[in-house]
Design a protein around this motif. Structure first.
Motif, PDB file in Angstrom:
ATOM      1  N   THR A 103      -0.353   8.640  -8.863  1.00 49.18           N
ATOM      2  CA  THR A 103      -0.991   9.850  -8.330  1.00 49.18           C
ATOM      3  C   THR A 103      -2.464   9.896  -8.731  1.00 49.18           C
ATOM      4  O   THR A 103      -3.325  10.280  -7.959  1.00 49.18           O
ATOM      5  N   LYS A 104      -2.753   9.467  -9.971  1.00 50.80           N
ATOM      6  CA  LYS A 104      -4.125   9.469 -10.483  1.00 50.80           C
ATOM      7  C   LYS A 104      -5.077   8.627  -9.644  1.00 50.80           C
ATOM      8  O   LYS A 104      -6.203   9.011  -9.388  1.00 50.80           O
ATOM      9  N   VAL A 105      -4.650   7.438  -9.227  1.00 52.39           N
ATOM     10  CA  VAL A 105      -5.573   6.526  -8.541  1.00 52.39           C
ATOM     11  C   VAL A 105      -5.461   6.553  -7.024  1.00 52.39           C
ATOM     12  O   VAL A 105      -6.315   5.990  -6.335  1.00 52.39           O
ATOM     13  N   LEU A 106      -4.430   7.207  -6.520  1.00 50.68           N
ATOM     14  CA  LEU A 106      -4.152   7.136  -5.090  1.00 50.68           C
ATOM     15  C   LEU A 106      -5.320   7.579  -4.213  1.00 50.68           C
ATOM     16  O   LEU A 106      -5.602   6.952  -3.197  1.00 50.68           O
ATOM     17  N   GLY A 107      -6.033   8.622  -4.622  1.00 45.32           N
ATOM     18  CA  GLY A 107      -7.163   9.091  -3.828  1.00 45.32           C
ATOM     19  C   GLY A 107      -8.363   8.148  -3.888  1.00 45.32           C
ATOM     20  O   GLY A 107      -9.273   8.242  -3.071  1.00 45.32           O
ATOM     21  N   LEU A 108      -8.385   7.241  -4.854  1.00 46.31           N
ATOM     22  CA  LEU A 108      -9.551   6.390  -5.070  1.00 46.31           C
ATOM     23  C   LEU A 108      -9.407   4.986  -4.489  1.00 46.31           C
ATOM     24  O   LEU A 108     -10.389   4.356  -4.119  1.00 46.31           O
ATOM     25  N   ALA A 109      -8.171   4.472  -4.453  1.00 47.89           N
ATOM     26  CA  ALA A 109      -7.998   3.082  -3.993  1.00 47.89           C
ATOM     27  C   ALA A 109      -6.595   2.877  -3.432  1.00 47.89           C
ATOM     28  O   ALA A 109      -5.656   3.557  -3.826  1.00 47.89           O
ATOM     29  N   PRO A 110      -6.471   1.923  -2.506  1.00 46.75           N
ATOM     30  CA  PRO A 110      -5.170   1.673  -1.876  1.00 46.75           C
ATOM     31  C   PRO A 110      -4.290   0.779  -2.754  1.00 46.75           C
ATOM     32  O   PRO A 110      -4.304  -0.426  -2.615  1.00 46.75           O
ATOM     33  N   VAL A 111      -3.536   1.381  -3.654  1.00 44.45           N
ATOM     34  CA  VAL A 111      -2.664   0.583  -4.522  1.00 44.45           C
ATOM     35  C   VAL A 111      -1.201   0.923  -4.250  1.00 44.45           C
ATOM     36  O   VAL A 111      -0.881   2.025  -3.822  1.00 44.45           O
ATOM     37  N   ASP A 112      -0.326  -0.055  -4.493  1.00 42.74           N
ATOM     38  CA  ASP A 112       1.109   0.161  -4.265  1.00 42.74           C
ATOM     39  C   ASP A 112       1.825   0.549  -5.555  1.00 42.74           C
ATOM     40  O   ASP A 112       2.282   1.659  -5.711  1.00 42.74           O
ATOM     41  N   LYS A 113       1.925  -0.420  -6.468  1.00 43.76           N
ATOM     42  CA  LYS A 113       2.655  -0.169  -7.708  1.00 43.76           C
ATOM     43  C   LYS A 113       1.662   0.054  -8.848  1.00 43.76           C
ATOM     44  O   LYS A 113       0.671  -0.668  -8.954  1.00 43.76           O
ATOM     45  N   VAL A 114       1.955   1.032  -9.690  1.00 44.23           N
ATOM     46  CA  VAL A 114       1.107   1.277 -10.859  1.00 44.23           C
ATOM     47  C   VAL A 114       2.020   1.440 -12.073  1.00 44.23           C
ATOM     48  O   VAL A 114       2.961   2.233 -12.035  1.00 44.23           O
TER      49      VAL A 114
END
Ligand SMILES: [Zn+2]
Length: 230
Positions: A56-67
């Protein structure tokens, strides 16, 4: 044989100590004692990697799948001590060991073929020279050996980033959004990539790395860190 006697003598006089609790290590222990290993604040992000608070933290900043993160970060906790050791106390072997432990855990949980490339967050050359190693690169090496993948130093840090400590979320993002470049863009195309770092706080640095790689059309980008907190 003489060498072994000498080693035994040295370890009697200067016993190696646990990086966390400082107790003398037994010969069968490496860097960390068994008790500290059993008390590591492990997380279970790898069980729900696409739907958790880190993502949730990075979703608005970059297109990532698994964190995911191996350890839960807490100030003055065990993970804080470990981060301090691998960053400031010249302990690249500890970073490699923890990477290997995390890699083994991930392998046991079905991650062996999840990634084609393991990419560490780079240090600026100046900082690398000062420290002598990049702790994220050492973590990546450990992870890569457990998962039997080659680590790839595909990212370059172009400008030394200022300290993030006294910056707001937006300022932190602006501080890192233009600092990385890709060394070999051809290697990124269609690859399943995991970016590795020692710690995730706001996620701005990792998101900037992900964005930089995204420009060269990887199949997917995931993030794995040693420690993260809420
Ligand atoms: Zn210990």
């Amino acid at each position: 044989m003489r060498f072994n006697y000498w080693q035994d003598f040295l370890s009697l006089v200067f016993p190696e100590t646990c990086c966390i609790c400082k107790r003398s290590l037994f010969p069968f222990e490496d860097q960390l004692c068994k008790i500290c290993i059993s008390r590591l604040p492990l997380t279970d992000y790898h069980l729900l990697p696409e739907n958790n608070d880190l993502k949730t933290k990075v979703l608005g900043l970059a297109p990532v799948d698994k964190v995911m993160a191996y350890l839960r970060f807490s100030k003055s906790g065990m993970s804080q001590k470990i981060l301090h050791q691998i960053k400031y106390k010249n302990k690249p072997a500890l970073a490699r060991l923890l990477g290997q432990m995390y890699g083994t855990l991930l392998k046991e949980n079905g991650y062996q073929e999840t990634w084609d490339l393991i990419v560490p967050v780079p240090l600026h050359q100046k900082k690398y020279r000062l420290r002598g190693y990049n702790q994220s690169e050492e973590l990546a090496k450990g992870l890569a050996s457990a998962l039997e993948i080659t680590p790839a130093n595909l990212l370059l840090r172009m400008v030394p980033t200022q300290s993030q400590t006294n910056k707001s979320r937006m300022e932190r993002w602006e501080n890192v959004s233009d600092v990385f470049s890709v060394v070999d863009p051809g290697m990124v195309i269609n690859k399943k990539i995991v970016i590795v770092d020692d710690v995730m706080t706001t996620g701005a640095t990792l998101a900037a790395c992900a964005q930089t790689l995204q420009a060269f059309h990887p199949q997917s980008i995931d993030l794995a860190v040693l420690a993260a907190g809420k």
